[in-house]
Design a protein around this motif. Structure first.
Motif, PDB file in Angstrom:
ATOM      1  N   SER A   6       0.794  -1.417   0.562  1.00 14.56           N
ATOM      2  CA  SER A   6      -0.262  -0.526   0.146  1.00 14.56           C
ATOM      3  C   SER A   6       0.575   1.409   0.195  1.00 14.56           C
ATOM      4  O   SER A   6       0.349   2.269  -0.369  1.00 14.56           O
ATOM      5  N   VAL A   7       1.698   1.033   0.583  1.00 11.22           N
ATOM      6  CA  VAL A   7       3.313   2.902   0.739  1.00 11.22           C
ATOM      7  C   VAL A   7       3.851   2.799  -0.869  1.00 11.22           C
ATOM      8  O   VAL A   7       3.469   3.967  -1.146  1.00 11.22           O
ATOM      9  N   ALA A   8       3.821   1.211  -1.079  1.00 10.33           N
ATOM     10  CA  ALA A   8       4.435   1.523  -2.723  1.00 10.33           C
ATOM     11  C   ALA A   8       3.591   2.151  -3.848  1.00 10.33           C
ATOM     12  O   ALA A   8       4.637   3.208  -4.852  1.00 10.33           O
ATOM     13  N   ALA A   9       2.698   1.865  -3.359  1.00  9.57           N
ATOM     14  CA  ALA A   9       1.165   2.037  -4.550  1.00  9.57           C
ATOM     15  C   ALA A   9       0.820   3.291  -4.356  1.00  9.57           C
ATOM     16  O   ALA A   9       0.889   4.253  -4.960  1.00  9.57           O
ATOM     17  N   THR A  10       1.023   3.726  -2.995  1.00 11.07           N
ATOM     18  CA  THR A  10       0.613   5.564  -2.461  1.00 11.07           C
ATOM     19  C   THR A  10       1.621   6.531  -3.064  1.00 11.07           C
ATOM     20  O   THR A  10       0.840   6.894  -3.922  1.00 11.07           O
ATOM     21  N   LYS A  11       2.829   6.233  -3.376  1.00 12.45           N
ATOM     22  CA  LYS A  11       3.969   6.607  -3.646  1.00 12.45           C
ATOM     23  C   LYS A  11       3.873   6.875  -5.566  1.00 12.45           C
ATOM     24  O   LYS A  11       3.962   7.315  -5.516  1.00 12.45           O
ATOM     25  N   GLU A  12       3.502   6.143  -6.275  1.00  6.38           N
ATOM     26  CA  GLU A  12       3.881   5.496  -7.459  1.00  6.38           C
ATOM     27  C   GLU A  12       2.140   6.440  -7.618  1.00  6.38           C
ATOM     28  O   GLU A  12       2.414   6.638  -9.161  1.00  6.38           O
ATOM     29  N   LEU A  13       1.206   6.451  -7.079  1.00  6.60           N
ATOM     30  CA  LEU A  13      -0.155   6.895  -7.203  1.00  6.60           C
ATOM     31  C   LEU A  13       0.076   8.381  -7.629  1.00  6.60           C
ATOM     32  O   LEU A  13       0.074   8.594  -8.519  1.00  6.60           O
ATOM     33  N   ASP A  37      -3.030  14.637 -16.573  1.00  5.47           N
ATOM     34  CA  ASP A  37      -4.761  14.568 -17.278  1.00  5.47           C
ATOM     35  C   ASP A  37      -5.616  13.482 -15.841  1.00  5.47           C
ATOM     36  O   ASP A  37      -4.996  12.946 -15.105  1.00  5.47           O
ATOM     37  N   GLU A  38      -7.299  14.282 -16.333  1.00 11.68           N
ATOM     38  CA  GLU A  38      -7.944  12.893 -15.206  1.00 11.68           C
ATOM     39  C   GLU A  38      -8.054  11.607 -15.164  1.00 11.68           C
ATOM     40  O   GLU A  38      -8.668  10.803 -14.919  1.00 11.68           O
ATOM     41  N   ASP A  39      -8.461  11.440 -16.651  1.00 14.56           N
ATOM     42  CA  ASP A  39      -7.949  10.664 -17.574  1.00 14.56           C
ATOM     43  C   ASP A  39      -6.742   9.084 -16.581  1.00 14.56           C
ATOM     44  O   ASP A  39      -7.806   8.290 -16.514  1.00 14.56           O
ATOM     45  N   THR A  40      -6.234  10.160 -16.648  1.00 12.15           N
ATOM     46  CA  THR A  40      -4.548   8.704 -16.112  1.00 12.15           C
ATOM     47  C   THR A  40      -5.477   8.693 -14.715  1.00 12.15           C
ATOM     48  O   THR A  40      -4.392   7.948 -14.457  1.00 12.15           O
ATOM     49  N   CYS A  41      -5.291   9.780 -13.889  1.00 11.44           N
ATOM     50  CA  CYS A  41      -5.084   9.799 -12.849  1.00 11.44           C
ATOM     51  C   CYS A  41      -6.159   8.617 -12.679  1.00 11.44           C
ATOM     52  O   CYS A  41      -6.241   7.662 -11.050  1.00 11.44           O
ATOM     53  N   LEU A  42      -7.529   8.257 -12.830  1.00 14.84           N
ATOM     54  CA  LEU A  42      -8.654   7.520 -12.533  1.00 14.84           C
ATOM     55  C   LEU A  42      -8.012   6.170 -12.866  1.00 14.84           C
ATOM     56  O   LEU A  42      -8.134   5.127 -12.113  1.00 14.84           O
ATOM     57  N   LYS A  43      -7.487   5.690 -14.235  1.00 14.36           N
ATOM     58  CA  LYS A  43      -7.136   4.520 -14.041  1.00 14.36           C
ATOM     59  C   LYS A  43      -5.831   4.165 -13.668  1.00 14.36           C
ATOM     60  O   LYS A  43      -6.263   2.921 -13.204  1.00 14.36           O
ATOM     61  N   LYS A  44      -4.956   4.847 -13.223  1.00 12.62           N
ATOM     62  CA  LYS A  44      -3.967   4.692 -12.199  1.00 12.62           C
ATOM     63  C   LYS A  44      -4.188   4.167 -10.791  1.00 12.62           C
ATOM     64  O   LYS A  44      -3.919   2.804 -10.977  1.00 12.62           O
ATOM     65  N   GLU A  45      -5.494   4.589 -10.498  1.00  8.77           N
ATOM     66  CA  GLU A  45      -6.348   4.926  -9.211  1.00  8.77           C
ATOM     67  C   GLU A  45      -6.889   2.749  -9.332  1.00  8.77           C
ATOM     68  O   GLU A  45      -6.273   2.391  -8.193  1.00  8.77           O
ATOM     69  N   THR A  46      -7.660   2.578 -10.024  1.00 13.41           N
ATOM     70  CA  THR A  46      -8.226   1.078 -10.639  1.00 13.41           C
ATOM     71  C   THR A  46      -6.918   0.157 -10.812  1.00 13.41           C
ATOM     72  O   THR A  46      -7.355  -0.719 -10.177  1.00 13.41           O
ATOM     73  N   ASP A  47      -6.009   0.628 -11.178  1.00 11.58           N
ATOM     74  CA  ASP A  47      -5.039  -0.595 -11.827  1.00 11.58           C
ATOM     75  C   ASP A  47      -3.917  -1.080 -10.731  1.00 11.58           C
ATOM     76  O   ASP A  47      -3.931  -2.066 -10.272  1.00 11.58           O
ATOM     77  N   LEU A  48      -3.805   0.771  -9.293  1.00  9.38           N
ATOM     78  CA  LEU A  48      -2.955  -0.156  -8.431  1.00  9.38           C
ATOM     79  C   LEU A  48      -3.533  -0.540  -7.376  1.00  9.38           C
ATOM     80  O   LEU A  48      -3.728  -1.651  -6.792  1.00  9.38           O
ATOM     81  N   GLN A  49      -5.527  -0.292  -7.279  1.00 13.03           N
ATOM     82  CA  GLN A  49      -6.081  -0.795  -6.688  1.00 13.03           C
ATOM     83  C   GLN A  49      -6.394  -2.548  -6.664  1.00 13.03           C
ATOM     84  O   GLN A  49      -6.598  -2.865  -6.085  1.00 13.03           O
ATOM     85  N   MET A  50      -6.136  -2.485  -8.186  1.00 15.62           N
ATOM     86  CA  MET A  50      -6.836  -3.764  -8.696  1.00 15.62           C
ATOM     87  C   MET A  50      -5.366  -5.084  -7.292  1.00 15.62           C
ATOM     88  O   MET A  50      -5.908  -6.210  -7.128  1.00 15.62           O
ATOM     89  N   LYS A  51      -4.218  -4.315  -8.177  1.00 14.04           N
ATOM     90  CA  LYS A  51      -3.468  -5.202  -8.011  1.00 14.04           C
ATOM     91  C   LYS A  51      -3.839  -4.867  -5.936  1.00 14.04           C
ATOM     92  O   LYS A  51      -3.404  -6.575  -5.294  1.00 14.04           O
TER      93      LYS A  51
END
Length: 321
Positions: free
Chosen positions: A232-239, A247-261
């Protein structure tokens, strides 16, 4: 500044020390105190080398959870040692500092050597906390800005000093400053080279907060972080680093990708805890496998065969439901 005690200190070019500890906290110490930790060529190379080793050397990063970066002596770092760099071969040194990519950034490296002393800390999957005191000028400030958090004494002095020599800050400041301060503040500090103290640096966003003992504060925060999942800590830093100015699209997609892992790892933990509530589980590494120790479970392993077969067998049955 307080120092860790350790028997396995790694000394890089007599400029930087890497001091691992048993609890996953690694202390990186700028160690050129007689020159206020200023940046000569060996110091540039040693800082970049330290960051590269911590990313790529499994003997160092296996259980790495937090990195604390500080300076030995009266200052964190006073920036470029212009006299040393000039006298030791200005053309050769300039080429080495500006050639891109540097030898320390790996196959996907983006920065040159001057930039990598700041930029490489951003690529580590653990928080990097700088402890600042004395002076933090020019390139020294840019090194500090590459960290995830900065704790400073109130009387520490800061300056983006390059304009005094007719230069611009070229060690990653265009990336880091935009994440921390308003653009007008960045321009004013850079164009004037004005010196600010720790209290003003905190007010405008250059430092996370001012405290009397930055190392003590950093250790406190590090111990809190260690209690959280390293994934979770590593994903937070990456996020945040990959989306802060995206941009908004990149932000929302990144959240989903990291959360799935993360959900996959979380689900494994919940399944194991359901069947083995007496076990205290520990997570190690970035998106890692699960490891755990429990006297009762090891006793069970001796009497009933492979504990891992039992755990993963039950997990497989549960996951099919």
């Amino acid at each position: 500044m307080p120092m860790f005690e350790a028997n396995n200190v790694i000394n890089i070019q007599n400029r930087v020390k890497i001091i691992p500890t048993d609890d996953g906290i690694i202390h990186v110490l700028l160690s050129r105190p007689t020159k206020l930790n200023s940046l000569d060529m060996p110091m540039f190379e040693a800082i970049a080398d330290a960051a590269s080793r911590l990313k790529n050397d499994p003997t160092l990063n296996k259980n790495m959870r937090v990195i604390l970066l500080s300076g030995e002596g009266r200052a964190f770092c006073t920036g470029l040692d212009a006299k040393s760099v000039t006298l030791s071969g200005p053309t050769k040194n300039l080429d080495k500092l500006l050639e891109r990519p540097s030898e320390f950034g790996g196959e996907d490296g983006l920065g040159n050597l001057a930039q990598d002393v700041c930029y490489l800390w951003r690529g580590l999957p653990v928080p990097v906390i700088t402890c600042l005191h004395g002076m933090c000028f020019g390139g020294g400030l840019q090194v500090a800005l590459g960290a995830d958090m900065r704790f400073s004494t109130p009387d520490c002095r800061f300056s983006i000093m390059e304009s005094r020599w007719g230069l611009i800050p070229d060690m990653g400041a265009s990336l880091t400053l935009r994440e921390l301060v308003r653009i007008d503040v960045a321009k004013e500090l850079t164009m004037t080279g004005r010196i600010v103290d720790g209290l003003e640096a905190e007010k405008i966003g250059l430092v996370t907060r001012c405290v009397d003992d930055p190392m003590e504060e950093a250790m406190k925060v590090a111990k809190e972080i260690i209690e959280r999942s390293p994934d979770s800590v590593a994903a937070t830093k990456e996020l945040f680093q990959s989306t802060w100015v995206a941009d908004e699209d990149t932000c929302l997609k990144k959240e989903t990708d990291l959360q799935m892992k993360l959900i996959a790892t979380w689900y494994e933990y919940q399944c194991l805890f359901l069947y083995f509530p007496q076990v205290h589980f520990h997570f190690y590494g970035f998106y890692s496998n699960l490891h755990f120790t429990c006297k009762q479970c090891f006793m069970q392993q001796e009497s009933s065969g492979s504990l891992w077969e039992t755990v993963w067998g039950k997990f497989a049955i549960l996951s099919k439901k």
